[in-house]
Design a protein around this motif. Structure first.
Motif, PDB file in Angstrom:
ATOM      1  N   GLU A   1       0.856  -1.183   0.000  1.00  7.43           N
ATOM      2  CA  GLU A   1       0.000   0.000   0.000  1.00  7.43           C
ATOM      3  C   GLU A   1       0.886   1.224   0.000  1.00  7.43           C
ATOM      4  OE1 GLU A   1      -2.087  -0.654   3.741  1.00  7.43           O
ATOM      5  OE2 GLU A   1      -0.885   0.878   4.704  1.00  7.43           O
ATOM      6  N   GLY A   2       0.286   2.361  -0.306  1.00  8.44           N
ATOM      7  CA  GLY A   2       1.023   3.615  -0.276  1.00  8.44           C
ATOM      8  C   GLY A   2       1.010   4.323  -1.619  1.00  8.44           C
TER       9      GLY A   2
ATOM     10  N   SER B   1       6.996   6.919   4.201  1.00 13.59           N
ATOM     11  CA  SER B   1       6.613   6.005   5.285  1.00 13.59           C
ATOM     12  C   SER B   1       5.218   5.409   5.064  1.00 13.59           C
ATOM     13  CB  SER B   1       6.672   6.722   6.630  1.00 13.59           C
ATOM     14  OG  SER B   1       5.771   7.804   6.639  1.00 13.59           O
ATOM     15  N   GLU B   2       4.488   5.922   4.090  1.00 14.78           N
ATOM     16  CA  GLU B   2       3.188   5.341   3.745  1.00 14.78           C
ATOM     17  C   GLU B   2       3.338   4.165   2.779  1.00 14.78           C
ATOM     18  OE1 GLU B   2       0.541   8.384   2.348  1.00 14.78           O
ATOM     19  OE2 GLU B   2       1.010   9.694   4.036  1.00 14.78           O
ATOM     20  N   ASP B   3       4.529   4.019   2.203  1.00 15.24           N
ATOM     21  CA  ASP B   3       4.792   2.907   1.288  1.00 15.24           C
ATOM     22  C   ASP B   3       5.218   1.690   2.099  1.00 15.24           C
ATOM     23  OD1 ASP B   3       4.396   3.943  -1.455  1.00 15.24           O
ATOM     24  OD2 ASP B   3       5.923   5.394  -0.818  1.00 15.24           O
ATOM     25  N   ILE B   4       4.362   0.686   2.092  1.00 13.58           N
ATOM     26  CA  ILE B   4       4.551  -0.511   2.910  1.00 13.58           C
ATOM     27  C   ILE B   4       4.371  -1.723   2.004  1.00 13.58           C
ATOM     28  CG2 ILE B   4       3.678  -1.807   4.903  1.00 13.58           C
ATOM     29  CD1 ILE B   4       2.586   0.966   5.915  1.00 13.58           C
ATOM     30  N   ARG B   5       5.238  -2.709   2.173  1.00 16.95           N
ATOM     31  CA  ARG B   5       5.148  -3.956   1.421  1.00 16.95           C
ATOM     32  C   ARG B   5       5.008  -5.109   2.412  1.00 16.95           C
ATOM     33  NH1 ARG B   5       4.446  -0.393  -1.368  1.00 16.95           N
ATOM     34  NH2 ARG B   5       5.409   0.119  -3.371  1.00 16.95           N
TER      35      ARG B   5
ATOM     36  N   HIS C   1       7.133  -4.319   5.635  1.00 20.27           N
ATOM     37  CA  HIS C   1       8.342  -3.543   5.342  1.00 20.27           C
ATOM     38  C   HIS C   1       7.905  -2.100   5.098  1.00 20.27           C
ATOM     39  CE1 HIS C   1      11.339  -6.796   4.627  1.00 20.27           C
ATOM     40  NE2 HIS C   1      10.291  -7.508   4.256  1.00 20.27           N
ATOM     41  N   VAL C   2       8.305  -1.207   5.969  1.00 23.46           N
ATOM     42  CA  VAL C   2       8.009   0.225   5.820  1.00 23.46           C
ATOM     43  C   VAL C   2       9.234   0.838   5.150  1.00 23.46           C
ATOM     44  CG1 VAL C   2       7.356   2.337   7.012  1.00 23.46           C
ATOM     45  CG2 VAL C   2       6.622   0.115   7.926  1.00 23.46           C
ATOM     46  N   LEU C   3       9.036   1.493   4.010  1.00 24.73           N
ATOM     47  CA  LEU C   3      10.155   1.873   3.163  1.00 24.73           C
ATOM     48  C   LEU C   3      10.793   3.223   3.481  1.00 24.73           C
ATOM     49  CD1 LEU C   3       8.810   0.411  -0.174  1.00 24.73           C
ATOM     50  CD2 LEU C   3      10.415  -0.587   1.439  1.00 24.73           C
TER      51      LEU C   3
ATOM     52  N   LYS D   1       5.358   7.498  13.826  1.00 25.87           N
ATOM     53  CA  LYS D   1       4.202   6.597  13.780  1.00 25.87           C
ATOM     54  C   LYS D   1       3.984   6.102  12.362  1.00 25.87           C
ATOM     55  CE  LYS D   1       1.666   8.771  17.540  1.00 25.87           C
ATOM     56  NZ  LYS D   1       0.415   9.432  17.944  1.00 25.87           N
ATOM     57  N   VAL D   2       3.662   4.828  12.259  1.00 28.62           N
ATOM     58  CA  VAL D   2       3.323   4.214  10.979  1.00 28.62           C
ATOM     59  C   VAL D   2       1.849   3.844  11.030  1.00 28.62           C
ATOM     60  CG1 VAL D   2       3.722   2.216   9.486  1.00 28.62           C
ATOM     61  CG2 VAL D   2       5.641   3.282  10.676  1.00 28.62           C
ATOM     62  N   VAL D   3       1.115   4.150   9.959  1.00 29.29           N
ATOM     63  CA  VAL D   3      -0.290   3.766   9.857  1.00 29.29           C
ATOM     64  C   VAL D   3      -0.406   2.783   8.701  1.00 29.29           C
ATOM     65  CG1 VAL D   3      -2.657   4.542   9.484  1.00 29.29           C
ATOM     66  CG2 VAL D   3      -1.056   5.998  10.742  1.00 29.29           C
TER      67      VAL D   3
END
Length: 173
Positions: free
Chosen positions: A66-67, A91-95, A106-108, A115-117
Protein backbone atom coordinates in the motif's frame (compact mmCIF):
# COMPACT_ATOMS: atom_id res chain seq x y z
CA UNK A 1 25.61 2.27 -9.84
CA UNK A 2 22.38 1.80 -7.89
CA UNK A 3 22.71 2.60 -4.21
CA UNK A 4 22.23 -0.07 -1.55
CA UNK A 5 19.01 1.70 -0.55
CA UNK A 6 17.67 1.47 -4.12
CA UNK A 7 18.59 -2.22 -4.41
CA UNK A 8 17.03 -3.04 -1.03
CA UNK A 9 13.82 -1.17 -1.87
CA UNK A 10 13.68 -3.03 -5.21
CA UNK A 11 14.19 -6.34 -3.38
CA UNK A 12 11.42 -5.60 -0.88
CA UNK A 13 9.00 -4.55 -3.63
CA UNK A 14 9.84 -7.59 -5.77
CA UNK A 15 9.52 -10.22 -3.00
CA UNK A 16 6.16 -8.76 -1.99
CA UNK A 17 5.00 -9.63 -5.52
CA UNK A 18 6.45 -13.18 -5.38
CA UNK A 19 9.43 -12.29 -7.53
CA UNK A 20 13.19 -12.76 -7.46
CA UNK A 21 15.96 -10.21 -7.81
CA UNK A 22 19.09 -10.96 -9.81
CA UNK A 23 21.92 -8.71 -8.76
CA UNK A 24 24.67 -8.18 -11.32
CA UNK A 25 28.07 -7.13 -10.00
CA UNK A 26 30.52 -6.28 -12.81
CA UNK A 27 34.05 -7.43 -12.22
CA UNK A 28 37.38 -6.31 -13.52
CA UNK A 29 39.34 -8.66 -15.75
CA UNK A 30 41.17 -10.03 -12.70
CA UNK A 31 37.91 -10.84 -10.88
CA UNK A 32 38.00 -7.98 -8.36
CA UNK A 33 35.36 -5.33 -7.85
CA UNK A 34 35.87 -1.62 -7.26
CA UNK A 35 35.48 0.20 -3.93
CA UNK A 36 32.06 1.66 -4.79
CA UNK A 37 30.63 -1.77 -5.54
CA UNK A 38 32.20 -3.18 -2.39
CA UNK A 39 30.55 -0.45 -0.26
CA UNK A 40 27.14 -1.14 -1.86
CA UNK A 41 27.49 -4.87 -1.18
CA UNK A 42 28.62 -4.25 2.42
CA UNK A 43 25.57 -2.01 3.01
CA UNK A 44 23.23 -4.64 1.54
CA UNK A 45 24.88 -7.34 3.68
CA UNK A 46 24.48 -5.19 6.84
CA UNK A 47 20.78 -4.69 6.09
CA UNK A 48 20.31 -8.41 5.37
CA UNK A 49 22.03 -9.34 8.65
CA UNK A 50 19.18 -7.62 10.50
CA UNK A 51 16.22 -8.10 8.14
CA UNK A 52 16.78 -11.48 6.46
CA UNK A 53 13.91 -13.10 8.40
CA UNK A 54 11.52 -10.85 6.45
CA UNK A 55 13.11 -11.90 3.13
CA UNK A 56 14.24 -15.55 3.07
CA UNK A 57 11.48 -18.15 2.92
CA UNK A 58 8.69 -15.57 2.79
CA UNK A 59 5.59 -15.74 0.64
CA UNK A 60 3.44 -12.94 -0.75
CA UNK A 61 0.46 -11.82 1.30
CA UNK A 62 -3.09 -11.12 0.08
CA UNK A 63 -1.97 -7.70 -1.22
CA UNK A 64 1.61 -6.81 -2.09
CA UNK A 65 1.51 -3.40 -0.49
CA UNK A 66 0.00 0.00 0.00
CA UNK A 67 1.02 3.61 -0.28
CA UNK A 68 1.50 6.35 -2.86
CA UNK A 69 3.94 4.43 -5.07
CA UNK A 70 1.82 1.26 -5.01
CA UNK A 71 -1.31 3.19 -5.93
CA UNK A 72 0.22 5.44 -8.62
CA UNK A 73 0.20 4.35 -12.25
CA UNK A 74 3.65 3.51 -13.60
CA UNK A 75 3.18 2.85 -17.31
CA UNK A 76 5.87 1.02 -19.24
CA UNK A 77 7.68 3.32 -21.63
CA UNK A 78 10.32 2.93 -24.31
CA UNK A 79 11.57 -0.66 -24.55
CA UNK A 80 9.49 -1.86 -21.61
CA UNK A 81 11.50 -0.19 -18.90
CA UNK A 82 9.79 1.63 -16.04
CA UNK A 83 12.22 0.78 -13.24
CA UNK A 84 12.87 3.73 -10.95
CA UNK A 85 10.30 5.93 -12.67
CA UNK A 86 8.20 6.48 -9.54
CA UNK A 87 8.23 9.06 -6.79
CA UNK A 88 10.56 8.46 -3.81
CA UNK A 89 9.21 6.06 -1.21
CA UNK A 90 7.59 7.49 1.92
CA UNK A 91 6.61 6.00 5.28
CA UNK A 92 3.19 5.34 3.75
CA UNK A 93 4.79 2.91 1.29
CA UNK A 94 4.55 -0.51 2.91
CA UNK A 95 5.15 -3.96 1.42
CA UNK A 96 3.88 -7.21 2.92
CA UNK A 97 5.18 -10.78 3.07
CA UNK A 98 4.32 -13.75 5.27
CA UNK A 99 6.17 -16.65 6.82
CA UNK A 100 4.08 -19.19 8.68
CA UNK A 101 1.67 -17.31 10.95
CA UNK A 102 3.73 -14.10 10.89
CA UNK A 103 2.94 -11.10 8.71
CA UNK A 104 5.91 -8.86 7.93
CA UNK A 105 5.36 -5.22 7.00
CA UNK A 106 8.34 -3.54 5.34
CA UNK A 107 8.01 0.22 5.82
CA UNK A 108 10.15 1.87 3.16
CA UNK A 109 10.95 5.17 4.91
CA UNK A 110 11.11 6.54 8.43
CA UNK A 111 7.97 8.51 9.45
CA UNK A 112 8.67 12.05 10.63
CA UNK A 113 6.27 11.71 13.56
CA UNK A 114 7.54 8.25 14.60
CA UNK A 115 4.20 6.60 13.78
CA UNK A 116 3.32 4.21 10.98
CA UNK A 117 -0.29 3.77 9.86
CA UNK A 118 -0.98 0.51 8.03
CA UNK A 119 -4.36 0.90 6.30
CA UNK A 120 -4.55 -2.74 5.19
CA UNK A 121 -4.63 -3.80 8.86
CA UNK A 122 -7.42 -1.47 9.97
CA UNK A 123 -10.00 -2.68 12.47
CA UNK A 124 -12.62 -4.73 10.66
CA UNK A 125 -10.57 -5.08 7.46
CA UNK A 126 -11.25 -8.44 5.80
CA UNK A 127 -7.60 -8.75 4.74
CA UNK A 128 -6.54 -9.42 8.34
CA UNK A 129 -9.54 -10.35 10.51
CA UNK A 130 -7.38 -12.03 13.18
CA UNK A 131 -6.48 -10.39 16.46
CA UNK A 132 -3.03 -8.83 16.59
CA UNK A 133 -1.27 -10.14 19.70
CA UNK A 134 2.16 -8.60 19.32
CA UNK A 135 4.23 -6.34 17.07
CA UNK A 136 8.01 -6.32 17.04
CA UNK A 137 10.40 -4.05 15.20
CA UNK A 138 13.08 -6.36 13.83
CA UNK A 139 16.51 -5.28 15.04
CA UNK A 140 15.15 -3.22 17.93
CA UNK A 141 14.14 -4.47 21.38
CA UNK A 142 12.22 -1.29 22.22
CA UNK A 143 8.58 -1.47 23.29
CA UNK A 144 6.08 -1.08 20.46
CA UNK A 145 2.81 0.65 21.23
CA UNK A 146 0.01 0.12 18.75
CA UNK A 147 -3.72 0.52 18.31
CA UNK A 148 -6.08 -0.79 15.68
CA UNK A 149 -8.53 1.80 14.43
CA UNK A 150 -10.89 2.13 11.48
CA UNK A 151 -8.16 4.18 9.73
CA UNK A 152 -5.50 1.51 10.18
CA UNK A 153 -3.05 -0.15 12.51
CA UNK A 154 -1.21 2.74 14.19
CA UNK A 155 2.29 1.71 15.29
CA UNK A 156 4.43 3.96 17.48
CA UNK A 157 8.08 3.19 16.83
CA UNK A 158 10.60 3.05 19.70
CA UNK A 159 12.48 6.26 20.49
CA UNK A 160 15.85 4.50 20.35
CA UNK A 161 15.39 3.51 16.69
CA UNK A 162 17.83 4.21 13.88
CA UNK A 163 15.95 6.93 12.04
CA UNK A 164 18.41 6.73 9.14
CA UNK A 165 17.70 3.04 8.49
CA UNK A 166 16.94 2.04 4.91
CA UNK A 167 13.63 0.50 5.96
CA UNK A 168 11.67 -0.64 9.00
CA UNK A 169 10.62 -4.27 9.35
CA UNK A 170 7.60 -4.92 11.56
CA UNK A 171 6.81 -8.47 12.66
CA UNK A 172 3.06 -8.79 13.25
CA UNK A 173 1.87 -11.79 15.24
Amino acid sequence: YKSAKTVIHMLIDIISKNGNLLLSIPQRGNGTIDDKELKILEDIAAWMAVNSDGVYGTRPWKVFGEGPVAEAPNPIQAQGFNEGKHQPYTSEDIRFVTKGDVLYAHVLAWPENGKVVIKSLSDGNSLYPKTIHNIQMVGNDGKIKYSRTKEGLVVELPENSDKKAISILLKII
